[in-house]
Design a protein around this motif. Structure first.
Motif, PDB file in Angstrom:
ATOM      1  N   SER A 157       0.897 -27.454 -25.033  1.00 23.80           N
ATOM      2  CA  SER A 157       2.076 -26.672 -24.622  1.00 23.80           C
ATOM      3  C   SER A 157       2.204 -25.408 -25.471  1.00 23.80           C
ATOM      4  O   SER A 157       3.270 -25.122 -26.030  1.00 23.80           O
ATOM      5  N   LEU A 200       2.608 -22.514 -24.621  1.00 21.59           N
ATOM      6  CA  LEU A 200       3.600 -21.575 -24.077  1.00 21.59           C
ATOM      7  C   LEU A 200       5.012 -22.145 -24.185  1.00 21.59           C
ATOM      8  O   LEU A 200       5.957 -21.567 -23.657  1.00 21.59           O
ATOM      9  N   SER A 210       6.166 -24.999 -22.962  1.00 20.41           N
ATOM     10  CA  SER A 210       6.508 -25.866 -21.827  1.00 20.41           C
ATOM     11  C   SER A 210       7.693 -25.286 -21.061  1.00 20.41           C
ATOM     12  O   SER A 210       8.412 -24.416 -21.550  1.00 20.41           O
ATOM     13  N   LEU A 229       9.290 -17.865 -23.082  1.00 19.41           N
ATOM     14  CA  LEU A 229       8.663 -16.662 -22.531  1.00 19.41           C
ATOM     15  C   LEU A 229       9.683 -15.588 -22.149  1.00 19.41           C
ATOM     16  O   LEU A 229       9.299 -14.476 -21.779  1.00 19.41           O
ATOM     17  N   ALA A 251       3.433 -14.449 -22.282  1.00 12.47           N
ATOM     18  CA  ALA A 251       2.489 -15.587 -22.373  1.00 12.47           C
ATOM     19  C   ALA A 251       1.194 -15.141 -23.055  1.00 12.47           C
ATOM     20  O   ALA A 251       0.656 -15.848 -23.924  1.00 12.47           O
ATOM     21  N   PRO A 294      -3.433 -23.856 -22.668  1.00 13.05           N
ATOM     22  CA  PRO A 294      -2.356 -23.737 -21.670  1.00 13.05           C
ATOM     23  C   PRO A 294      -2.774 -24.385 -20.352  1.00 13.05           C
ATOM     24  O   PRO A 294      -3.913 -24.241 -19.930  1.00 13.05           O
ATOM     25  N   LYS A 295      -1.824 -25.099 -19.755  1.00 13.30           N
ATOM     26  CA  LYS A 295      -2.062 -25.674 -18.433  1.00 13.30           C
ATOM     27  C   LYS A 295      -1.588 -24.684 -17.385  1.00 13.30           C
ATOM     28  O   LYS A 295      -0.499 -24.119 -17.504  1.00 13.30           O
ATOM     29  N   SER A 296      -2.401 -24.431 -16.380  1.00 13.60           N
ATOM     30  CA  SER A 296      -1.895 -23.743 -15.197  1.00 13.60           C
ATOM     31  C   SER A 296      -2.748 -24.146 -14.008  1.00 13.60           C
ATOM     32  O   SER A 296      -3.967 -24.193 -14.087  1.00 13.60           O
ATOM     33  N   SER A 297      -2.052 -24.407 -12.912  1.00 14.91           N
ATOM     34  CA  SER A 297      -2.780 -24.744 -11.685  1.00 14.91           C
ATOM     35  C   SER A 297      -2.848 -23.526 -10.774  1.00 14.91           C
ATOM     36  O   SER A 297      -3.360 -23.593  -9.675  1.00 14.91           O
ATOM     37  N   ASN A 298      -2.319 -22.413 -11.268  1.00 15.35           N
ATOM     38  CA  ASN A 298      -2.215 -21.198 -10.459  1.00 15.35           C
ATOM     39  C   ASN A 298      -3.315 -20.214 -10.882  1.00 15.35           C
ATOM     40  O   ASN A 298      -3.454 -19.901 -12.065  1.00 15.35           O
ATOM     41  N   ARG A 303      -2.233 -17.087 -12.937  1.00 13.84           N
ATOM     42  CA  ARG A 303      -1.820 -17.388 -14.319  1.00 13.84           C
ATOM     43  C   ARG A 303      -3.003 -17.891 -15.143  1.00 13.84           C
ATOM     44  O   ARG A 303      -3.122 -17.589 -16.327  1.00 13.84           O
ATOM     45  N   ASN A 359      -4.121 -16.015 -18.549  1.00 13.50           N
ATOM     46  CA  ASN A 359      -4.143 -16.744 -19.820  1.00 13.50           C
ATOM     47  C   ASN A 359      -5.464 -16.603 -20.580  1.00 13.50           C
ATOM     48  O   ASN A 359      -5.504 -16.861 -21.787  1.00 13.50           O
TER      49      ASN A 359
END
Ligand code: A2P
Length: 261
Positions: free
Chosen positions: A173, A175, A177, A183, A200, A216-220, A223, A227
């Motif tokens: 996490s 960023l 969370s 942010l 970010a 960092p997690k992102s499914s997009n 983003r 990142n």
């Protein structure tokens, strides 16, 4: 220094697979998973089918506390290996401290390391006093300690301790969370504006410049791309100090001394 976190990255195996394939296509070469996330199989499939040589991708997975409680550490590792099906893992971590068992668990991690199927072993969510217990007896020094870390939780003393003992710090996490408005911080916006970067990106660069690996997690896709677009600017010592001054020692997740298995 910059990997893809995958906790809750998708609702279905297909979502997870697509998110990891997208990240690998964008240039990510470090993927972080865990037994708990129940997504090792689609992640392994994405790594295998990416067309990228296995040795160019760094894959981490983690041992869940229940498996320590039930004395099935080797079995849990074998199950992760079966689900991932990528030959070996680059890093195998003890996910959380199981009170009273963190030292004996480390002994078994050393046996797994000796098998060569985990290229490195380490811990996650360990505080200095847990690491001291382990270092007192360790034959193999933990390669890494992955822990919640961001500008609201800078853990400066722990970072120094790990650095002094050749343990790489990794931030989960990074960023902050979605539970905290990190942010939206004005300081981060102002610093980002100087370099044409988002808050970010500033936070991820701050991690890197203090020697902390961030996942960092992102499914997009946009983003994910943003990142990893942090290698073309540098923060000044004053920027670093201002970002660090946001610290509130605030854990958005579980405190490492409080989790129970
Ligand atoms: P999304 O997957 O929709 O991009 P974690 O704390 O587990 O690392 O999760 C990070 C959270 O921050 C996710 O909810 C993710 O949502 C979001 N996120 C990831 N990258 C960015 C970014 N560059 N800007 C804003 N939010 C982000």
């Amino acid at each position: 220094m910059l990997g893809l976190g995958t906790y809750k990255i998708g609702q279905t195996d297909n979502d997870v697979y697509n998110a990891v394939r997208t990240a690998l296509d964008l240039g990510y070469r470090h993927i972080d998973t865990a037994t708990l996330y129940m997504n090792e199989a689609p992640i392994g499939k994405a790594v295998r089918e990416s067309g990228i040589p296995r040795e160019d991708i760094f894959v981490t997975t983690k041992l869940w506390g229940d498996d320590i409680v039930k004395n099935r550490i080797q079995e849990a590792f074998d199950e992760s290996m079966r689900l991932l099906n990528i030959g070996y893992v680059d890093l195998y971590l003890v996910h959380w401290v199981v009170k009273g068992k963190h030292v004996s668990a480390w002994r078994e991690m050393e046996t797994i390391y000796a098998s060569g199927k985990a290229k490195a072993i380490g811990v996650s969510n360990h505080l200095q006093h847990h690491l001291e217990d382990i270092l007192d007896v360790a034959g193999v020094i933990p390669a890494a300690n992955q822990i919640e870390m961001h500008p609201y939780l800078t853990l400066d003393d722990l970072v120094d301790y790990c650095t002094d003992n050749s343990i790489v710090c990794e931030a989960w996490s990074p960023l902050g969370s979605s539970k905290v408005p990190l942010l939206d911080e004005k300081i981060l916006k102002e610093i980002g504006a100087k370099y044409g970067k988002s808050p970010a990106q500033v936070v991820l660069r701050w991690n890197m410049e203090r020697g902390v690996v961030a996942i960092p997690k992102s499914s997009n896709k946009e983003r994910q791309a943003a990142n990893i677009d942090i290698f073309n600017f540098e923060l000044t010592p004053e920027d670093m100090q201002l970002i660090g001054s946001l610290n509130k020692t605030y854990h958005t997740g579980m405190h490492p001394d409080e989790i129970e298995f």
